[in-house]
Write an enzyme that holds these catalytic residues in place. Structure first.
Site, PDB file in Angstrom:
ATOM      1  N   THR A  43       6.926   5.350  -5.421  1.00 19.31           N
ATOM      2  CA  THR A  43       7.542   5.768  -6.690  1.00 19.31           C
ATOM      3  C   THR A  43       7.775   4.560  -7.604  1.00 19.31           C
ATOM      4  OG1 THR A  43       8.594   7.661  -5.639  1.00 19.31           O
ATOM      5  CG2 THR A  43       9.570   6.935  -7.702  1.00 19.31           C
ATOM      6  N   ASP A  94       5.426  13.446   1.670  1.00 23.70           N
ATOM      7  CA  ASP A  94       5.953  12.455   0.734  1.00 23.70           C
ATOM      8  C   ASP A  94       5.341  12.794  -0.628  1.00 23.70           C
ATOM      9  OD1 ASP A  94       6.910  10.308  -0.641  1.00 23.70           O
ATOM     10  OD2 ASP A  94       6.545   8.880   0.981  1.00 23.70           O
ATOM     11  N   GLU A 145      10.658  14.189   1.916  1.00 19.21           N
ATOM     12  CA  GLU A 145      11.593  13.116   1.578  1.00 19.21           C
ATOM     13  C   GLU A 145      12.777  13.608   0.741  1.00 19.21           C
ATOM     14  OE1 GLU A 145      10.028   9.718  -0.563  1.00 19.21           O
ATOM     15  OE2 GLU A 145      12.015   8.851  -0.738  1.00 19.21           O
ATOM     16  N   ASP A 167       6.566   8.579   5.374  1.00 21.57           N
ATOM     17  CA  ASP A 167       5.802   7.375   5.001  1.00 21.57           C
ATOM     18  C   ASP A 167       4.608   7.158   5.936  1.00 21.57           C
ATOM     19  OD1 ASP A 167       7.599   6.427   2.916  1.00 21.57           O
ATOM     20  OD2 ASP A 167       9.006   5.929   4.517  1.00 21.57           O
ATOM     21  N   ILE A 189       5.698  11.619  -3.672  1.00 16.56           N
ATOM     22  CA  ILE A 189       5.123  10.407  -4.291  1.00 16.56           C
ATOM     23  C   ILE A 189       5.465   9.259  -3.349  1.00 16.56           C
ATOM     24  CG2 ILE A 189       4.996   8.863  -6.274  1.00 16.56           C
ATOM     25  CD1 ILE A 189       6.276  10.983  -8.014  1.00 16.56           C
ATOM     26  N   ASP A 190       4.467   8.649  -2.768  1.00 16.44           N
ATOM     27  CA  ASP A 190       4.745   7.425  -2.025  1.00 16.44           C
ATOM     28  C   ASP A 190       4.388   6.269  -2.952  1.00 16.44           C
ATOM     29  OD1 ASP A 190       5.500   5.984   0.446  1.00 16.44           O
ATOM     30  OD2 ASP A 190       3.504   5.149   0.131  1.00 16.44           O
TER      31      ASP A 190
HETATM   32  C1  IPD Z   1       8.512   3.547  -0.212  1.00 16.70           C
HETATM   33  C2  IPD Z   1       7.184   2.876  -0.117  1.00 16.70           C
HETATM   34  C3  IPD Z   1       7.312   1.393   0.135  1.00 16.70           C
HETATM   35  C4  IPD Z   1       8.190   1.088   1.332  1.00 16.70           C
HETATM   36  C5  IPD Z   1       9.530   1.767   1.168  1.00 16.70           C
HETATM   37  C6  IPD Z   1       9.336   3.271   0.988  1.00 16.70           C
HETATM   38  P1  IPD Z   1       8.740   5.824  -1.643  1.00 16.70           P
HETATM   39  O1  IPD Z   1       8.352   4.963  -0.323  1.00 16.70           O
HETATM   40  O2  IPD Z   1       6.389   3.439   0.881  1.00 16.70           O
HETATM   41  O3  IPD Z   1       6.068   0.825   0.367  1.00 16.70           O
HETATM   42  O4  IPD Z   1       8.379  -0.297   1.423  1.00 16.70           O
HETATM   43  O5  IPD Z   1      10.299   1.523   2.323  1.00 16.70           O
HETATM   44  O6  IPD Z   1      10.583   3.878   0.838  1.00 16.70           O
HETATM   45  O7  IPD Z   1      10.225   5.808  -1.731  1.00 16.70           O
HETATM   46  O8  IPD Z   1       8.063   5.225  -2.807  1.00 16.70           O
HETATM   47  O9  IPD Z   1       8.223   7.173  -1.256  1.00 16.70           O
HETATM   48 CA    CA Z   2       7.430   6.905   0.911  1.00 21.01          CA
HETATM   49 CA    CA Z   3       8.462   9.221  -1.888  1.00 21.81          CA
HETATM   50 CA    CA Z   4      11.622   7.455  -2.486  1.00 22.35          CA
END
Ligand code: IPD
Ligand code: CA
Ligand code: CA
Ligand code: CA
Length: 279
Positions: A92, A87, A67, A216, A89-90
Protein backbone atom coordinates in the site's frame (compact mmCIF):
# COMPACT_ATOMS: atom_id res chain seq x y z
CA UNK A 1 -15.56 -30.22 -3.18
CA UNK A 2 -14.94 -28.44 -6.49
CA UNK A 3 -11.61 -28.88 -8.25
CA UNK A 4 -8.75 -26.43 -7.79
CA UNK A 5 -9.12 -25.58 -11.47
CA UNK A 6 -12.68 -24.41 -10.81
CA UNK A 7 -11.44 -22.19 -7.99
CA UNK A 8 -8.75 -20.82 -10.27
CA UNK A 9 -11.13 -20.11 -13.15
CA UNK A 10 -13.53 -18.34 -10.83
CA UNK A 11 -10.98 -16.11 -9.13
CA UNK A 12 -8.86 -15.21 -12.16
CA UNK A 13 -11.29 -12.62 -13.63
CA UNK A 14 -11.99 -11.25 -10.13
CA UNK A 15 -8.35 -10.51 -9.38
CA UNK A 16 -7.87 -8.95 -12.81
CA UNK A 17 -10.90 -6.75 -12.25
CA UNK A 18 -9.58 -5.72 -8.81
CA UNK A 19 -6.27 -4.80 -10.44
CA UNK A 20 -8.02 -2.60 -12.98
CA UNK A 21 -9.77 -0.76 -10.15
CA UNK A 22 -6.37 -0.08 -8.58
CA UNK A 23 -4.82 0.98 -11.86
CA UNK A 24 -7.46 3.67 -12.34
CA UNK A 25 -7.67 4.79 -8.73
CA UNK A 26 -7.34 8.51 -8.18
CA UNK A 27 -8.32 11.23 -5.69
CA UNK A 28 -8.63 8.82 -2.80
CA UNK A 29 -8.14 9.46 0.85
CA UNK A 30 -5.16 7.92 2.66
CA UNK A 31 -5.76 7.03 6.29
CA UNK A 32 -3.65 5.22 8.85
CA UNK A 33 -4.45 2.21 11.01
CA UNK A 34 -3.07 3.02 14.45
CA UNK A 35 0.59 3.61 13.56
CA UNK A 36 1.47 6.58 11.35
CA UNK A 37 3.36 4.35 8.92
CA UNK A 38 0.48 1.88 8.52
CA UNK A 39 -1.34 3.43 5.58
CA UNK A 40 -4.66 2.26 4.21
CA UNK A 41 -6.96 3.49 1.45
CA UNK A 42 -10.60 2.94 0.61
CA UNK A 43 -9.34 0.59 -2.14
CA UNK A 44 -7.71 -1.77 0.38
CA UNK A 45 -11.08 -2.14 2.10
CA UNK A 46 -13.26 -2.17 -0.99
CA UNK A 47 -11.22 -4.72 -2.97
CA UNK A 48 -11.10 -7.12 -0.03
CA UNK A 49 -14.83 -6.74 0.63
CA UNK A 50 -15.76 -7.41 -3.00
CA UNK A 51 -13.42 -10.41 -3.36
CA UNK A 52 -14.73 -12.02 -0.18
CA UNK A 53 -18.35 -11.29 -1.07
CA UNK A 54 -18.09 -12.81 -4.55
CA UNK A 55 -16.20 -15.93 -3.47
CA UNK A 56 -18.55 -16.41 -0.51
CA UNK A 57 -21.62 -16.19 -2.78
CA UNK A 58 -20.17 -19.04 -4.86
CA UNK A 59 -18.79 -21.13 -1.93
CA UNK A 60 -20.68 -20.11 1.23
CA UNK A 61 -19.02 -22.78 3.41
CA UNK A 62 -15.46 -21.59 2.73
CA UNK A 63 -13.39 -19.60 5.23
CA UNK A 64 -11.63 -16.30 4.70
CA UNK A 65 -8.67 -14.45 6.14
CA UNK A 66 -8.24 -10.94 4.80
CA UNK A 67 -5.95 -8.18 6.04
CA UNK A 68 -8.56 -5.47 6.50
CA UNK A 69 -11.23 -7.73 7.99
CA UNK A 70 -8.66 -9.25 10.37
CA UNK A 71 -7.69 -5.77 11.50
CA UNK A 72 -11.20 -5.45 12.92
CA UNK A 73 -12.07 -9.01 13.99
CA UNK A 74 -8.68 -10.66 14.52
CA UNK A 75 -7.07 -13.35 12.37
CA UNK A 76 -8.66 -16.48 13.84
CA UNK A 77 -7.24 -19.94 13.39
CA UNK A 78 -6.57 -21.86 10.23
CA UNK A 79 -8.76 -24.95 9.92
CA UNK A 80 -8.90 -27.76 7.32
CA UNK A 81 -11.72 -25.91 5.57
CA UNK A 82 -10.81 -24.32 2.21
CA UNK A 83 -9.55 -20.90 3.31
CA UNK A 84 -9.06 -17.92 1.05
CA UNK A 85 -6.27 -15.67 2.27
CA UNK A 86 -6.45 -12.22 0.76
CA UNK A 87 -4.20 -9.18 0.67
CA UNK A 88 -6.27 -6.63 -1.26
CA UNK A 89 -3.25 -4.39 -1.83
CA UNK A 90 0.19 -5.61 -0.89
CA UNK A 91 2.55 -2.66 -0.91
CA UNK A 92 0.00 0.00 0.00
CA UNK A 93 2.86 2.40 0.82
CA UNK A 94 4.14 1.91 -2.76
CA UNK A 95 0.66 2.22 -4.25
CA UNK A 96 -0.04 5.61 -2.66
CA UNK A 97 3.36 6.87 -3.89
CA UNK A 98 2.92 5.62 -7.45
CA UNK A 99 5.69 3.08 -7.01
CA UNK A 100 4.90 0.10 -9.17
CA UNK A 101 5.61 -2.76 -6.76
CA UNK A 102 2.14 -3.40 -5.44
CA UNK A 103 -0.44 -6.03 -6.21
CA UNK A 104 -3.59 -7.90 -5.29
CA UNK A 105 -2.87 -11.31 -3.75
CA UNK A 106 -5.20 -14.27 -3.28
CA UNK A 107 -4.08 -17.58 -1.80
CA UNK A 108 -6.15 -20.70 -1.21
CA UNK A 109 -5.25 -23.12 1.57
CA UNK A 110 -7.02 -26.50 1.77
CA UNK A 111 -6.43 -28.91 4.67
CA UNK A 112 -3.80 -26.42 5.82
CA UNK A 113 -1.86 -26.93 2.58
CA UNK A 114 -1.06 -23.94 0.36
CA UNK A 115 -2.87 -25.06 -2.76
CA UNK A 116 -3.27 -22.08 -5.07
CA UNK A 117 -1.87 -18.57 -5.40
CA UNK A 118 -2.78 -15.71 -7.72
CA UNK A 119 -1.03 -12.35 -7.67
CA UNK A 120 -1.86 -9.50 -10.02
CA UNK A 121 0.24 -6.36 -10.36
CA UNK A 122 -1.78 -4.10 -12.68
CA UNK A 123 0.96 -1.44 -12.85
CA UNK A 124 3.33 -3.86 -14.56
CA UNK A 125 0.52 -5.94 -16.05
CA UNK A 126 1.97 -9.04 -14.42
CA UNK A 127 -0.12 -11.97 -13.29
CA UNK A 128 1.71 -14.61 -11.25
CA UNK A 129 -0.10 -17.89 -10.67
CA UNK A 130 0.51 -21.30 -9.18
CA UNK A 131 -1.46 -24.41 -8.36
CA UNK A 132 0.29 -26.91 -6.13
CA UNK A 133 2.17 -29.47 -8.20
CA UNK A 134 1.59 -27.65 -11.49
CA UNK A 135 4.40 -25.08 -11.61
CA UNK A 136 4.43 -21.29 -11.43
CA UNK A 137 3.51 -18.92 -14.25
CA UNK A 138 3.90 -15.27 -15.18
CA UNK A 139 1.23 -14.14 -17.63
CA UNK A 140 0.69 -17.76 -18.59
CA UNK A 141 4.38 -18.54 -19.21
CA UNK A 142 6.18 -21.00 -16.94
CA UNK A 143 8.72 -19.32 -14.64
CA UNK A 144 11.68 -20.64 -12.71
CA UNK A 145 13.91 -19.26 -9.98
CA UNK A 146 17.48 -18.30 -10.86
CA UNK A 147 20.20 -20.94 -10.78
CA UNK A 148 22.44 -18.78 -8.61
CA UNK A 149 24.42 -20.65 -5.99
CA UNK A 150 27.15 -18.09 -5.32
CA UNK A 151 26.25 -15.55 -2.64
CA UNK A 152 28.83 -13.14 -4.04
CA UNK A 153 26.75 -12.89 -7.20
CA UNK A 154 23.35 -12.85 -5.46
CA UNK A 155 20.90 -9.95 -5.49
CA UNK A 156 19.13 -9.96 -2.16
CA UNK A 157 15.80 -8.27 -1.46
CA UNK A 158 15.80 -7.41 2.22
CA UNK A 159 13.27 -5.44 4.26
CA UNK A 160 14.31 -3.80 7.48
CA UNK A 161 11.13 -1.91 8.36
CA UNK A 162 10.85 -3.94 11.57
CA UNK A 163 14.07 -2.28 12.78
CA UNK A 164 11.72 0.22 14.43
CA UNK A 165 11.38 -2.52 17.01
CA UNK A 166 14.51 -2.75 19.22
CA UNK A 167 14.20 -6.56 19.24
CA UNK A 168 14.82 -6.61 15.49
CA UNK A 169 17.17 -3.63 15.30
CA UNK A 170 20.23 -5.39 16.65
CA UNK A 171 19.49 -8.60 14.80
CA UNK A 172 19.35 -6.72 11.51
CA UNK A 173 22.45 -4.63 12.16
CA UNK A 174 24.55 -7.71 12.86
CA UNK A 175 23.11 -9.62 9.90
CA UNK A 176 23.67 -6.70 7.54
CA UNK A 177 27.18 -6.06 8.80
CA UNK A 178 28.14 -9.56 7.66
CA UNK A 179 26.05 -9.69 4.50
CA UNK A 180 27.06 -6.35 2.96
CA UNK A 181 30.66 -7.46 2.84
CA UNK A 182 29.99 -10.31 0.46
CA UNK A 183 26.67 -9.89 -1.29
CA UNK A 184 26.38 -8.57 -4.86
CA UNK A 185 23.59 -6.11 -4.07
CA UNK A 186 20.60 -5.28 -1.89
CA UNK A 187 17.11 -4.20 -2.86
CA UNK A 188 14.19 -3.26 -0.64
CA UNK A 189 10.97 -3.33 -2.61
CA UNK A 190 8.25 -2.72 -0.01
CA UNK A 191 5.91 -5.48 -1.13
CA UNK A 192 6.30 -8.89 0.45
CA UNK A 193 4.20 -10.52 -2.24
CA UNK A 194 6.06 -8.96 -5.16
CA UNK A 195 9.33 -9.78 -3.41
CA UNK A 196 8.38 -13.44 -3.42
CA UNK A 197 7.20 -13.29 -7.03
CA UNK A 198 10.55 -11.76 -8.03
CA UNK A 199 12.38 -14.70 -6.48
CA UNK A 200 10.02 -17.00 -8.39
CA UNK A 201 10.69 -15.26 -11.70
CA UNK A 202 14.46 -15.17 -11.17
CA UNK A 203 14.69 -11.38 -10.94
CA UNK A 204 16.24 -11.55 -7.49
CA UNK A 205 18.00 -14.52 -5.95
CA UNK A 206 16.79 -14.21 -2.38
CA UNK A 207 14.28 -12.40 -0.21
CA UNK A 208 14.01 -12.21 3.54
CA UNK A 209 11.31 -10.58 5.60
CA UNK A 210 10.16 -10.98 9.21
CA UNK A 211 7.04 -10.14 11.22
CA UNK A 212 4.56 -10.71 8.43
CA UNK A 213 0.96 -11.97 8.30
CA UNK A 214 -0.63 -14.90 6.43
CA UNK A 215 -1.93 -12.65 3.62
CA UNK A 216 1.63 -11.46 2.88
CA UNK A 217 2.77 -15.01 2.18
CA UNK A 218 -0.17 -17.27 1.27
CA UNK A 219 0.07 -16.88 -2.51
CA UNK A 220 3.72 -15.85 -2.89
CA UNK A 221 5.36 -18.68 -0.97
CA UNK A 222 3.55 -21.27 -3.11
CA UNK A 223 4.57 -19.40 -6.26
CA UNK A 224 8.25 -19.50 -5.18
CA UNK A 225 8.09 -23.20 -4.37
CA UNK A 226 6.33 -24.05 -7.62
CA UNK A 227 9.06 -22.11 -9.47
CA UNK A 228 11.63 -24.42 -7.87
CA UNK A 229 12.73 -22.15 -5.01
CA UNK A 230 13.35 -22.85 -1.35
CA UNK A 231 11.39 -21.24 1.50
CA UNK A 232 12.18 -21.68 5.16
CA UNK A 233 11.57 -19.47 8.14
CA UNK A 234 14.12 -16.77 8.94
CA UNK A 235 15.89 -19.05 11.43
CA UNK A 236 16.14 -21.97 9.02
CA UNK A 237 13.16 -23.89 10.46
CA UNK A 238 9.99 -24.89 8.64
CA UNK A 239 7.98 -21.96 7.25
CA UNK A 240 4.78 -21.32 9.21
CA UNK A 241 2.00 -19.63 7.24
CA UNK A 242 0.20 -18.41 10.34
CA UNK A 243 3.31 -16.70 11.72
CA UNK A 244 5.21 -15.88 8.61
CA UNK A 245 8.78 -14.75 8.46
CA UNK A 246 10.86 -16.26 5.75
CA UNK A 247 13.98 -16.65 3.75
CA UNK A 248 13.10 -17.44 0.15
CA UNK A 249 15.98 -18.33 -2.13
CA UNK A 250 16.41 -19.63 -5.62
CA UNK A 251 18.72 -22.46 -4.54
CA UNK A 252 19.38 -24.55 -1.46
CA UNK A 253 23.07 -23.51 -1.62
CA UNK A 254 22.13 -19.84 -1.16
CA UNK A 255 19.76 -20.69 1.68
CA UNK A 256 22.48 -22.67 3.48
CA UNK A 257 25.01 -19.87 2.99
CA UNK A 258 22.59 -17.23 4.35
CA UNK A 259 21.90 -19.37 7.39
CA UNK A 260 25.61 -19.84 7.98
CA UNK A 261 26.09 -16.06 7.92
CA UNK A 262 23.13 -15.52 10.21
CA UNK A 263 24.52 -17.96 12.73
CA UNK A 264 27.86 -16.13 12.60
CA UNK A 265 26.10 -12.78 13.09
CA UNK A 266 24.04 -14.18 15.94
CA UNK A 267 27.08 -15.61 17.72
CA UNK A 268 28.80 -12.27 17.46
CA UNK A 269 25.73 -10.44 18.75
CA UNK A 270 25.43 -12.73 21.76
CA UNK A 271 29.16 -12.46 22.47
CA UNK A 272 29.03 -8.65 22.33
CA UNK A 273 25.98 -8.61 24.59
CA UNK A 274 27.84 -10.73 27.13
CA UNK A 275 30.84 -8.39 26.97
CA UNK A 276 28.58 -5.39 27.33
CA UNK A 277 29.51 -4.12 23.84
CA UNK A 278 26.62 -2.87 21.77
CA UNK A 279 26.73 -2.72 18.01
C1 IPD B 1 3.38 -4.72 3.75
C2 IPD B 1 4.35 -5.06 2.67
C3 IPD B 1 5.78 -4.79 3.07
C4 IPD B 1 6.14 -5.45 4.39
C5 IPD B 1 5.15 -5.05 5.45
C6 IPD B 1 3.73 -5.42 5.01
P1 IPD B 1 0.85 -4.08 3.10
O1 IPD B 1 2.06 -5.12 3.38
O2 IPD B 1 4.24 -6.40 2.27
O3 IPD B 1 6.66 -5.25 2.11
O4 IPD B 1 7.42 -5.04 4.77
O5 IPD B 1 5.47 -5.73 6.64
O6 IPD B 1 2.83 -5.04 6.01
O7 IPD B 1 0.49 -3.48 4.41
O8 IPD B 1 1.30 -3.09 2.09
O9 IPD B 1 -0.21 -5.01 2.61
CA1 CA C 1 0.73 -7.12 2.79
CA1 CA D 1 -2.35 -5.00 2.31
CA1 CA E 1 -1.57 -2.83 5.17
Amino acid sequence: MDSVQEYYDFVLPLIKEAGQVLLHAKNYKIETKGEIYDEVTEFDRRIEEVLIKKIKERWPSHSFIGEEESHINGIGTLTDNPTWIIDPIDGTANFVRNLKDSCVSVGLVINKVQTMGLVFNPFLNELYTAIKGQGAYLNGKRIYVSKETNIMKAIFNYEVSLARNPKYYELYMYRLKHLIQIINGFRSLGSAVMGLCYVASGRVDAYQCDGLYPWDAAAGVLIVREAGGTVCDSRGCEFNLMDPNFLATSTKELSDKFMEIERKADDERLRDMKNGDKF
